[in-house]
Design an enzyme around this catalytic site. Structure first.
Site, PDB file in Angstrom:
ATOM      1  N   GLU A  55     -11.655  -1.093  -3.672  1.00 23.20           N
ATOM      2  CA  GLU A  55     -11.032  -0.546  -2.468  1.00 23.20           C
ATOM      3  C   GLU A  55      -9.768   0.184  -2.915  1.00 23.20           C
ATOM      4  O   GLU A  55      -9.519   0.379  -4.102  1.00 23.20           O
ATOM      5  CB  GLU A  55     -10.709  -1.656  -1.469  1.00 23.20           C
ATOM      6  CG  GLU A  55      -9.669  -2.657  -1.956  1.00 23.20           C
ATOM      7  CD  GLU A  55      -9.232  -3.619  -0.871  1.00 23.20           C
ATOM      8  OE1 GLU A  55      -9.871  -3.658   0.194  1.00 23.20           O
ATOM      9  OE2 GLU A  55      -8.242  -4.345  -1.085  1.00 23.20           O
TER      10      GLU A  55
ATOM     11  N   ASP B 201       0.824  -1.218   0.000  1.00 24.13           N
ATOM     12  CA  ASP B 201       0.000   0.000   0.000  1.00 24.13           C
ATOM     13  C   ASP B 201       0.855   1.264   0.000  1.00 24.13           C
ATOM     14  O   ASP B 201       0.646   2.167   0.807  1.00 24.13           O
ATOM     15  CB  ASP B 201      -0.935   0.013   1.213  1.00 24.13           C
ATOM     16  CG  ASP B 201      -1.696  -1.275   1.402  1.00 24.13           C
ATOM     17  OD1 ASP B 201      -1.988  -1.939   0.385  1.00 24.13           O
ATOM     18  OD2 ASP B 201      -2.010  -1.637   2.543  1.00 24.13           O
TER      19      ASP B 201
END
Length: 731
Positions: free
Chosen positions: A224, A46
């Site tokens: 997401e 991420d």
């Protein structure tokens, strides 16, 4: 950033670490190889990358262990780089005992997003476990502030977005934040995931509180990992689809939609909205058959030449776990060129993740001034008074570089109007300046949003291509310009580069001039689809061709009226059950494209898990790639699922390829890798048989012989029949 597991640095320590030099490049001058995080981490999921006030690049990752065998999760690890290629670990943003008051003991911090907001650095992050309930996943979006990206970071006392109870029980997944400053100067935060979808909310001017009501912008159970930016008057919402963390079967990918408003609706290239049951999404990044699978959860940055880059994580399919199988997924940080073709972003012109040596980002230029010392020998004072100290140039009047500029170039600086009425850059004979509520380039001018405080540091960037000049100003140089102005030049902007301040002092930093990037104009061609191979195909015109073979024959499947009609079975192929029927035939040798047209009425919105029908490339019950139109909770998707044996058990994952209709055309493009002999299958889907979306590649070992077939399974309630009009092979 859906995780299948759970998981600060003191200023003095950071100062010592920052004094160390980055290691030498591993791929040669101006070249690099993925993963760029290999020098300091085996996994760095991420990621988000910013350029600090010191001109150094900083990367932030989710709270995992960094190295194999380490065992202990870091608390938002930070790395630094001078060139975006070779990275050095700085430390963790937060100490082991540092957490906001609302965070439960043992809470982890995921998916940081770092921006400059209201004159300071702000980090948004997922707080995985809070004190509002006994639920261990009552997530919230937390926030911390710091004077620099290196810290020290201090949590705010309250979350930006508090845990949200779900109507179906538990808490909505309030994760994966991404901040954006809009064209009107207002600040926005995107957040959310599969349970609850992605929403956007306005933030207070200091960026620390959500204000107003949130707006849903992307459907739940598909997206997401939001990331938003603005370009050429459009807001682009990047989002990742499918499971981030299925080990060797991870099919994560990045899709995008755009809107004229930060609150949407966001639509893809074909005009399909991202917030409906049959959600759209234009592919940006997906696996291509090389080493990397599951590329996703991206951020975007811009190098000094103006070229955009995408930072993201991916999984090495040969080394999918950090330590033991089925534990932490090993997701290092990758970096690749992000191209904009016909208004849409795509990685490496559509080629996808890179594996070999590639041209590196441009992180220095013909002019590259950081003002770390008082030495101004490369500059001459034309007017006023100037001094450099501690990484900042301060003065009034005009200070010109002794290095000439010309041609297509990008020039930028970070600046603050500490007392000046206007300040900016001079390129040859053209002034680009901000102040008095406007951004001005030569004779062109545009207003700044009300409330823009130029006493806070902003990035001023100017690009000249031919006779076209474009100037922007924004707070973070992360696709967030608050003003943009264009000017047609009467002549090239050759000559000298200067900084200027009028009416009082201004501060300048990170002044650079580099050759402007060359944009990619054309995308990589999709798979070629040649003539139909009649001897291998079946139009279902006269019963079932003798070449077909069944695995677990279903007598309910019949052929009549030029179609195969197959009631969807209450059965499946995933896992160890293996109860579904598979109708198979041999495939041609070499490269080919298999295609079918399937009609399956799955309705809208309702939950019909996991009714589906489509194509399959099949070796056996534990190694197959299934391309089907499928109901996944309330959504309808085209999933390219994949199962393979790993560590003694079957592992299943998937990637999303396009948007299904009631009738959907599906293709599997088969290619034999000339180097290793692997079978590569790339998936494509179409709502009309003419306009195709191409997506992920799944691979089979060279010593296998995949057959091609049809499937219709996933649940018998309500009863529905799949109709296949043909199976065709093309060379």
């Amino acid at each position: 950033m859906r995780h299948l597991h759970r998981g600060g640095v003191l200023a003095a320590v950071l100062t010592l670490l920052l004094a160390g030099a980055a290691p030498a490049p591993a791929a040669g001058p101006d070249r690099y190889r993925n993963p760029v995080s290999a020098g300091f981490a085996d996994t760095f999921a991420d990621p988000v990358v910013v350029r600090g006030d010191d001109g150094i690049w900083y990367a932030f990752g989710t709270s995992d262990p960094l190295r194999e065998g380490e065992g202990t999760a870091h608390r938002v690890p930070i790395a630094r780089s001078t060139d975006l290629v070779d990275w050095t670990f700085v430390g963790d943003a937060f100490t082991a005992d540092q957490r906001p008051a609302y965070a439960a003991p043992g809470s982890a911090f995921w998916a940081p997003d770092v921006r400059r907001v209201a004159g300071r650095w702000v980090m948004y992050m997922t707080v995985t476990d809070t004190t509002v309930s006994d639920d261990t996943f009552d997530t919230a979006v937390g926030v911390a502030t710091a004077p620099s990206p290196a810290g020290p970071w201090t949590f705010a006392d309250t979350p930006v977005v508090a845990p949200r109870p779900g109507a179906g029980g538990g808490y909505l997944w309030t994760i994966d934040p991404s901040q954006l400053t809009g064209a009107d100067g207002r600040s926005w935060l995107y957040y959310g995931s599969y349970y609850g979808g992605i929403s956007v909310t306005e933030l207070s001017p200091d960026g620390l509180r959500a204000v107003g009501d949130p707006t849903p912008v992307a459907v739940d159970n598909k997206f997401e990992g939001a990331y938003a930016l603005r370009r050429d008057g459009w807001y682009y919402l990047f989002a990742s689809a499918a499971n981030c963390c299925a080990g060797p079967a991870t099919g994560y990918s990045v899709q995008v939609g755009r809107s004229r408003d930060p609150r949407g609706p966001f639509v893809d290239r074909d005009g399909r909205r991202l917030d409906v049951s049959r959600a759209g999404g234009t592919p940006v990044l997906t696996q291509n058959g090389n080493r990397w699978i599951g590329p996703g959860h991206n951020a975007v940055l811009t190098d000094l030449s103006g070229q955009d880059w995408i930072a993201y994580h991916a999984i090495d399919r040969a080394d999918p776990y950090l330590d033991e199988p089925f534990g932490v997924n090993e997701r290092p940080m990758l970096l690749d060129r992000l191209d904009w073709i016909d208004g849409w972003p795509t990685v490496n012109a559509g080629a996808g993740p890179s594996e070999g040596a590639r041209p590196a980002p441009v992180t220095t230029g013909r002019v590259d001034a950081r003002f770390d010392t008082s030495d101004l020998r490369g500059w001459r004072t034309e007017a006023g008074s100037w001094r450099a100290a501690g990484g900042t140039l301060t003065g009034t009047g005009t200070l010109a570089s002794r290095t000439g500029i010309g041609g297509d170039l990008r020039v930028e600086t970070d600046l603050r109007l500490t007392g000046a009425d206007t300040a900016g850059l001079r390129l040859g004979a053209v002034d680009v300046r901000v102040g008095r509520g406007r951004l001005t380039a030569g004779t062109a001018s545009t207003p700044l949003p009300a409330g823009t405080d130029l006493r806070n540091r902003h990035n001023l960037a100017v690009e000249v291509r031919g006779r076209q000049l474009v100037a922007t100003i924004g707070p973070s140089r992360l696709g967030d310009p608050v003003a943009r102005v264009t000017l047609r030049l009467p002549r090239p902007a050759n000559g000298t580069l200067a900084v200027r301040a009028e009416g009082g002092p201004a501060e300048f930093d990170n002044v650079s001039a580099a050759r402007l990037y060359r944009p990619a104009r054309h995308a990589v061609a999709p798979p070629r689809v040649g003539p139909v191979l009649r001897d291998w195909s079946d139009e279902f015109a006269d019963g079932l061709d003798p070449a077909w073979r069944w695995v677990r024959q279903d007598p309910a499947a019949t052929v009549s009226g030029g179609a195969l009609r197959w009631p969807v079975q209450d059965a499946d192929l995933t896992g160890t059950g293996n109860t579904a029927g598979v109708l198979l035939r041999d495939a041609p040798t070499g490269n080919y494209v298999a295609e079918t047209k399937v009609t399956l009425d799955l309705g809208e919105e309702t939950v019909r898990n996991y009714q589906q029908a489509g194509l399959v490339a099949y070796v056996d019950d534990d190694r197959f790639a299934r391309l089907s139109t499928v109901a996944i909770w309330n959504t309808r998707q085209v999933e390219f699922g994949y199962e393979l044996p790993f560590a003694g058990q079957p592992v299943y994952g998937g990637s999303i390829v396009g948007t299904p209709g009631t009738t959907t055309w599906l293709r599997l493009a088969h290619r034999v890798d000339p180097v290793n002999g692997e079978h590569e299958f790339r998936a494509g889907s179409s709502p009309d048989g003419r306009h195709w979306t191409w997506g992920a590649v799944w691979t089979f070992p060279a010593d296998t012989t995949p057959r091609i077939g049809l499937v219709a399974h996933g649940g018998a309630t309500p009863a529905v029949t799949a109709q296949f009009d043909y199976l065709r092979f093309h060379r």
